[in-house]
Design a protein around this motif. Structure first.
Motif, PDB file in Angstrom:
ATOM      1  N   ARG A  70      36.009  42.098  40.359  1.00 41.41           N
ATOM      2  CA  ARG A  70      35.175  41.473  39.263  1.00 41.41           C
ATOM      3  C   ARG A  70      33.919  42.447  38.786  1.00 41.41           C
ATOM      4  NH1 ARG A  70      32.931  39.294  43.336  1.00 41.41           N
ATOM      5  NH2 ARG A  70      34.637  37.338  43.733  1.00 41.41           N
TER       6      ARG A  70
ATOM      7  N   GLU B  82      37.745  36.787  31.388  1.00 42.98           N
ATOM      8  CA  GLU B  82      37.668  35.925  32.073  1.00 42.98           C
ATOM      9  C   GLU B  82      38.210  35.489  32.608  1.00 42.98           C
ATOM     10  OE1 GLU B  82      34.187  32.636  31.178  1.00 42.98           O
ATOM     11  OE2 GLU B  82      35.859  31.721  30.653  1.00 42.98           O
TER      12      GLU B  82
ATOM     13  N   LEU C  12      39.046  36.564  35.317  1.00 42.25           N
ATOM     14  CA  LEU C  12      38.137  36.601  36.763  1.00 42.25           C
ATOM     15  C   LEU C  12      37.911  35.173  37.608  1.00 42.25           C
ATOM     16  CD1 LEU C  12      35.057  38.633  35.454  1.00 42.25           C
ATOM     17  CD2 LEU C  12      35.965  38.515  38.239  1.00 42.25           C
ATOM     18  N   ARG C  13      38.625  34.587  36.751  1.00 42.10           N
ATOM     19  CA  ARG C  13      38.996  32.730  37.117  1.00 42.10           C
ATOM     20  C   ARG C  13      39.900  33.493  38.388  1.00 42.10           C
ATOM     21  NH1 ARG C  13      37.281  28.245  33.953  1.00 42.10           N
ATOM     22  NH2 ARG C  13      34.992  29.159  33.179  1.00 42.10           N
TER      23      ARG C  13
ATOM     24  N   GLU D 103      38.692  34.767  41.674  1.00 40.68           N
ATOM     25  CA  GLU D 103      37.464  33.718  41.732  1.00 40.68           C
ATOM     26  C   GLU D 103      38.845  32.677  42.974  1.00 40.68           C
ATOM     27  OE1 GLU D 103      34.917  35.021  42.583  1.00 40.68           O
ATOM     28  OE2 GLU D 103      34.464  35.742  40.475  1.00 40.68           O
TER      29      GLU D 103
END
Ligand SMILES: Nc1ncnc2c1ncn2[C@@H]1O[C@H](COP(=O)(O)OP(=O)(O)OP(=O)(O)O)[C@@H](O)[C@H]1O
Ligand SMILES: [Mg+2]
Lengths: 226, 174
Positions: free
Chosen positions: B119, B152, B155-156, B159
């Motif tokens: 991250r 992004e 990164l999603r 997460e």
């Protein structure tokens, strides 16, 4: 702990009934820094922000602002500090619906004792920076969500605060509007040495920060040694 | 990215020398990776062989950089076809990262740490791109945005994986 820290918190604990929202969270913010606070939903980001801003009192741990312990201040002192030194932007603008946009932006200055004329002149200047000065006479109910959010950012900037607390400030915006709001927040920080505490779950928003802190289960990834 | 098609596309606005073509390409598309001269001339040679470009009046002293190239009718239809064909949507499973997470869990290491490290690397890359947008022209902004949205998306996934790490740990160990 660095004495240069503008704002810092160590070992914050906060429970709401049986829910432990914070379980030893710590954070240190220098002037001019834009700190992204990230983490899963319910991890304690907003609670951390509220403790840092002196809105919520932690059960344990302490928050320091310019070397002063926030919990040692009286309610009135904390309220005054929030008005003069802190600015707030939330996901939904939280403008006062009965006031016009310019009155909303001028409000923090009026509460600080500034006369209407001067307050509204400063408010208009702040609104111009966010390109919403033409909305001055309108009421919040008569402007779009994105416009309202920019009015709210103008209100947060108008007192030239030392710290801006932003909780999902672009959560209700499309990308282009969101970028505009962020660029302005960040340029305010770099130009005036304002610190920004930016709660977000969006990586593209966090990319405007200078550094990120992750909150998980009420704890932060950043360790601050007291 | 198909360099051949891109060069053809650039030639549609008029004949160019190889050198000018490279400069054009670099200015418009070469942000991260400018073309090598060798690449330009080998690509032009291939296009020439396939009848998609033709050589125009070699000037005196004519090395390859002196030659001017023009797009042919066949070249124009080739560009048209290329533009009309969708790119294959990349099903970009983060293979290495997935392997690392599973291996960390298997070996009793912190998978969370693997994700946190990634991250922070992703966010660092995104900060660089965001800064570049601030100083860039519209083309920079668009290119950086594209990269930002892709990072992004990674990164999603990170997460979500982080949120499922306990579940994943159970499965991996059972
Ligand atoms: N006023 C409150 N009363 C009771 N529980 C609360 C209150 N405020 C927060 N909580 C609880 O504390 C925990 C942390 O909440 P918080 O709002 O800080 O999370 P968050 O990280 O901001 O989440 P989100 O990303 O969804 O906004 C949650 O379990 C939440 O339900
Ligand atoms: Mg929240």
């Amino acid at each position: 702990m660095s004495t240069a820290a503008l704002l810092s918190a160590t070992g914050l604990h906060k429970s709401f009934g049986p829910t432990e929202a914070l379980r030893g969270a710590s954070l240190c913010v220098q002037a001019g820094e834009v700190v992204a606070v990230m983490g899963p939903s319910g991890s304690g980001k907003s609670t951390l922000l509220h403790c840092l801003a002196g809105i919520v009192q932690p059960d344990a741990g302490a928050t320091y602002y310019q070397g002063r312990r926030l919990t040692d201040l009286t309610d009135a002192e904390r309220t005054a500090l929030r008005r003069t030194d802190f600015g707030f932007v939330f996901q939904f603008g939280q403008l006062v619906p009965e006031l016009t946009c310019v009155e909303n932006v001028a409000l923090p200055l009026r509460l600080g004792g500034l006369r209407r004329r001067e307050a509204e002149r400063a408010a208009l200047a702040a609104m111009a920076r966010l390109e919403v000065d033409d909305l001055a006479p309108k009421r919040p109910g008569d402007v779009s969500g994105g416009q309202g959010q920019r009015v709210a950012v103008a209100r947060a900037l108008v007192t030239e605060p030392k710290v801006i607390f932003a909780d999902e400030p672009t959560g209700a915006l499309d990308s282009l509007n969101g970028e505009r709001v962020l660029r302005l927040l960040v340029s305010a920080a770099t130009e005036h040495g304002t610190a920004v505490v930016l709660v977000t779950h969006e990586p593209r928003v966090a990319a405007y920060s200078t550094r990120e802190v992750i909150v998980r289960d009420g704890r932060t990834t950043e360790q601050v040694v007291a | 990215m198909s360099v051949g098609h891109t060069l053809l596309g650039l030639l549609e606005s008029g004949p160019r020398h190889g050198y000018d073509l490279k400069r054009d390409y670099d200015a418009k598309f070469g942000h991260d990776r400018p073309l090598h001269y060798g690449q330009v001339y080998s690509t032009l040679a291939r296009l020439l062989r396939n009848g998609l470009v033709s050589e125009r009046g070699t000037e005196a002293g004519g090395g390859p950089e002196r030659k001017s190239y023009a797009i042919t009718d066949a070249g124009v239809s080739d560009v048209e076809q290329w533009l009309a064909t969708p790119e294959k949507p990349e099903i970009y499973l983060q293979n290495t990262l997935y392997t690392k997470v599973v291996l960390a869990l298997l070996s009793g290491r912190s998978a969370q740490q693997v994700l946190d490290t990634q991250r922070s690397a992703h966010l660092a890359a995104m900060r660089t791109l965001t800064a570049r947008k601030a100083g860039g022209d519209l083309a920079d902004v668009l290119i950086c945005d594209h990269a930002l949205f892709h990072l992004e998306a990674d990164l999603r996934w990170l997460e979500l994986t982080a949120a499922r790490i306990d579940e994943l740990a159970e499965r991996v160990r059972s």
